[in-house]
Write a protein that holds these residues in place. Structure first.
Motif, PDB file in Angstrom:
ATOM      1  N   PRO A  23      36.868 -26.763   7.789  1.00 54.08           N
ATOM      2  CA  PRO A  23      36.617 -27.978   8.562  1.00 54.08           C
ATOM      3  C   PRO A  23      35.188 -28.473   8.393  1.00 54.08           C
ATOM      4  N   ALA A  24      35.039 -29.787   8.340  1.00 55.95           N
ATOM      5  CA  ALA A  24      33.704 -30.386   8.355  1.00 55.95           C
ATOM      6  C   ALA A  24      33.237 -30.439   9.799  1.00 55.95           C
ATOM      7  N   TRP A  25      31.924 -30.635  10.007  1.00 59.73           N
ATOM      8  CA  TRP A  25      31.417 -30.762  11.361  1.00 59.73           C
ATOM      9  C   TRP A  25      32.111 -31.921  12.071  1.00 59.73           C
ATOM     10  N   ASP A  26      32.363 -31.725  13.364  1.00 56.86           N
ATOM     11  CA  ASP A  26      32.994 -32.744  14.206  1.00 56.86           C
ATOM     12  C   ASP A  26      34.384 -33.132  13.712  1.00 56.86           C
ATOM     13  N   SER A  27      35.095 -32.151  13.143  1.00 64.67           N
ATOM     14  CA  SER A  27      36.465 -32.405  12.701  1.00 64.67           C
ATOM     15  C   SER A  27      37.346 -31.222  13.083  1.00 64.67           C
ATOM     16  N   GLU A  28      38.627 -31.356  12.865  1.00 66.38           N
ATOM     17  CA  GLU A  28      39.576 -30.300  13.195  1.00 66.38           C
ATOM     18  C   GLU A  28      40.608 -30.188  12.082  1.00 66.38           C
ATOM     19  N   VAL A  29      40.925 -28.963  11.694  1.00 66.33           N
ATOM     20  CA  VAL A  29      41.978 -28.717  10.713  1.00 66.33           C
ATOM     21  C   VAL A  29      42.965 -27.721  11.297  1.00 66.33           C
ATOM     22  N   MET A  30      44.147 -27.652  10.705  1.00 64.21           N
ATOM     23  CA  MET A  30      45.191 -26.775  11.203  1.00 64.21           C
ATOM     24  C   MET A  30      45.307 -25.530  10.326  1.00 64.21           C
ATOM     25  N   ALA A  31      45.627 -24.389  10.945  1.00 62.31           N
ATOM     26  CA  ALA A  31      45.821 -23.128  10.226  1.00 62.31           C
ATOM     27  C   ALA A  31      47.239 -22.632  10.454  1.00 62.31           C
ATOM     28  N   GLU A  32      47.683 -21.715   9.589  1.00 66.62           N
ATOM     29  CA  GLU A  32      49.029 -21.162   9.716  1.00 66.62           C
ATOM     30  C   GLU A  32      49.125 -20.127  10.823  1.00 66.62           C
ATOM     31  N   GLY A  33      48.008 -19.477  11.145  1.00 66.42           N
ATOM     32  CA  GLY A  33      48.018 -18.451  12.180  1.00 66.42           C
ATOM     33  C   GLY A  33      46.724 -17.668  12.159  1.00 66.42           C
ATOM     34  N   TYR A  34      46.626 -16.687  13.065  1.00 66.91           N
ATOM     35  CA  TYR A  34      45.438 -15.839  13.070  1.00 66.91           C
ATOM     36  C   TYR A  34      45.847 -14.413  13.409  1.00 66.91           C
ATOM     37  N   GLU A  35      44.923 -13.486  13.125  1.00 67.64           N
ATOM     38  CA  GLU A  35      45.197 -12.062  13.321  1.00 67.64           C
ATOM     39  C   GLU A  35      43.924 -11.364  13.764  1.00 67.64           C
ATOM     40  N   ARG A  36      44.035 -10.463  14.732  1.00 69.03           N
ATOM     41  CA  ARG A  36      42.911  -9.587  15.099  1.00 69.03           C
ATOM     42  C   ARG A  36      42.999  -8.324  14.258  1.00 69.03           C
ATOM     43  N   ARG A  37      41.855  -7.870  13.766  1.00 66.76           N
ATOM     44  CA  ARG A  37      41.847  -6.686  12.907  1.00 66.76           C
ATOM     45  C   ARG A  37      40.715  -5.735  13.266  1.00 66.76           C
ATOM     46  N   VAL A  38      40.988  -4.454  13.149  1.00 71.41           N
ATOM     47  CA  VAL A  38      39.926  -3.445  13.079  1.00 71.41           C
ATOM     48  C   VAL A  38      39.221  -3.681  11.752  1.00 71.41           C
ATOM     49  N   ALA A  39      37.914  -3.868  11.785  1.00 71.86           N
ATOM     50  CA  ALA A  39      37.270  -4.360  10.577  1.00 71.86           C
ATOM     51  C   ALA A  39      35.824  -3.921  10.460  1.00 71.86           C
ATOM     52  N   GLY A  40      35.049  -4.748   9.786  1.00 70.30           N
ATOM     53  CA  GLY A  40      33.722  -4.360   9.363  1.00 70.30           C
ATOM     54  C   GLY A  40      33.860  -3.467   8.142  1.00 70.30           C
ATOM     55  N   THR A  41      32.798  -3.330   7.405  1.00 69.15           N
ATOM     56  CA  THR A  41      32.838  -2.459   6.227  1.00 69.15           C
ATOM     57  C   THR A  41      33.320  -1.066   6.610  1.00 69.15           C
ATOM     58  N   ALA A  42      32.782  -0.532   7.702  1.00 68.61           N
ATOM     59  CA  ALA A  42      33.156   0.822   8.135  1.00 68.61           C
ATOM     60  C   ALA A  42      34.618   0.889   8.555  1.00 68.61           C
ATOM     61  N   GLY A  43      35.109  -0.144   9.236  1.00 67.00           N
ATOM     62  CA  GLY A  43      36.494  -0.144   9.689  1.00 67.00           C
ATOM     63  C   GLY A  43      37.482  -0.192   8.542  1.00 67.00           C
ATOM     64  N   TYR A  44      37.270  -1.104   7.605  1.00 65.21           N
ATOM     65  CA  TYR A  44      38.169  -1.212   6.456  1.00 65.21           C
ATOM     66  C   TYR A  44      38.134   0.071   5.616  1.00 65.21           C
ATOM     67  N   MET A  45      36.945   0.631   5.454  1.00 70.14           N
ATOM     68  CA  MET A  45      36.844   1.881   4.689  1.00 70.14           C
ATOM     69  C   MET A  45      37.586   3.011   5.391  1.00 70.14           C
TER      70      MET A  45
END
Length: 310
Positions: A23-45
């Motif tokens: 999205p550009a500033w002051d605009s809105e775009v649509m997404a297919e969905g979202y997901e919460r993940r255990v992450a960070g470099t340490a999490g993925y490793m």
């Protein structure tokens, strides 16, 4: 088997997928969905290691909030110990907001939160948990303001004296690869057994525009340097000799965590004492599986996911 220690950034990822464009500033775009993940470099490793049958030990920090509680619950569900993760009151859990394009490329906005407080004091408080580890991975230092590469150098020297094999993946520097940072990173790499970077990172670190030149420069500091080249494959300089393998052409859905998964595939293969090309190929296969998945609910399993691909 002995566990693997991971000192680095552990956080929550909120991944917004399937965008046609950012999205550009002051605009809105649509997404297919979202997901919460255990992450960070340490999490993925950690999750990649767990799938390969190696127990991870994470040293990091999170906030005492609902996001931190979610991360701890997920680690418990996956049987990954959380003893080395410090929970801090009045701090937000580190969170990255990841926007994924339909072609798999991504843009990331990160909030450091509790990572602002992870430093030498917390490392020393938890370092006893690394006593039985065979390797120690130091990662994401540019995202840990109080555990800089200078602090990581001290930890690397200390852990190496205790017989640990030291791995290092600094990840991207959001502060612009300043000269002092590069100088201190190169000093740290002198005390590292295996250094793993992607093509862009190694070129920025060495101020070279070609990874083939950059890998030879780092070879003066570390005897085993690995460069992740994405779809082009991977390369490793070991004792002065450069080895390369081709990449796997797979549908690219999401590249988040692919480099971290590659690192742990390489570490696993190093334990097996495989030839260099086989180590690179195995790590590439793990990363190719990850980038072709929409979620991170599962990671490449040696028996199930990789056996027919070996």
């Amino acid at each position: 088997m002995n566990p693997v220690g991971i000192i680095g950034n552990f956080n929550l990822d909120i991944v917004v997928g399937g965008l046609e464009a950012r999205p550009a500033w002051d605009s809105e775009v649509m997404a297919e969905g979202y997901e919460r993940r255990v992450a960070g470099t340490a999490g993925y490793m950690a999750m990649a290691l767990q799938a390969l049958g190696l127990q991870p030990v994470i040293l990091s920090s999170i906030g005492q909030d609902s996001e931190g509680a979610y991360l701890l619950e997920e680690l418990q569900r996956m049987d990954i110990p959380a003893d080395g993760i410090v929970t801090l009151e009045n701090h937000q859990t580190p969170t990255s907001f990841v926007i994924v394009h339909k072609d798999g490329s991504r843009a990331i906005v990160s909030v450091l939160g509790a990572h602002h407080e992870f430093g030498n004091e917390m490392y020393k408080q938890k370092q006893h948990l690394l006593s039985s580890c065979e390797e120690v991975m130091i990662c994401g230092n540019y995202l840990l303001p109080k555990f800089t590469v200078v602090d990581a150098l001290e930890a690397a020297i200390e852990q190496k004296k205790q017989g640990k094999k030291i791995y290092f993946d600094p990840s991207w520097d959001p502060h612009g690869w300043k000269e002092a940072t590069k100088k201190n990173t190169l000093e740290l790499i002198k005390h590292v057994d295996v250094c793993l970077l992607n093509e862009t990172e190694i070129c920025h670190l060495t101020a070279e525009d070609d990874w083939k030149k950059a890998i030879k420069i780092l070879g003066n500091y570390c005897h085993e340097v690995v460069v992740k080249l994405g779809g082009k494959g991977a390369a490793a300089l070991v004792d002065g000799e450069v080895h390369t393998v081709e990449g796997y052409q797979v549908p690219v859905v999401d590249t988040t965590g692919a480099g971290d998964t590659f690192d742990m595939g390489y570490l696993f293969a190093n334990r097996k004492a495989w030839p260099v090309e086989k180590k690179l190929d195995f790590a590439n296969k793990m990363a190719s599986i990850i980038i072709s998945q929409e979620s991170r609910e599962t990671y490449p399993n040696l028996m199930v996911h990789l056996s027919e691909k070996m």
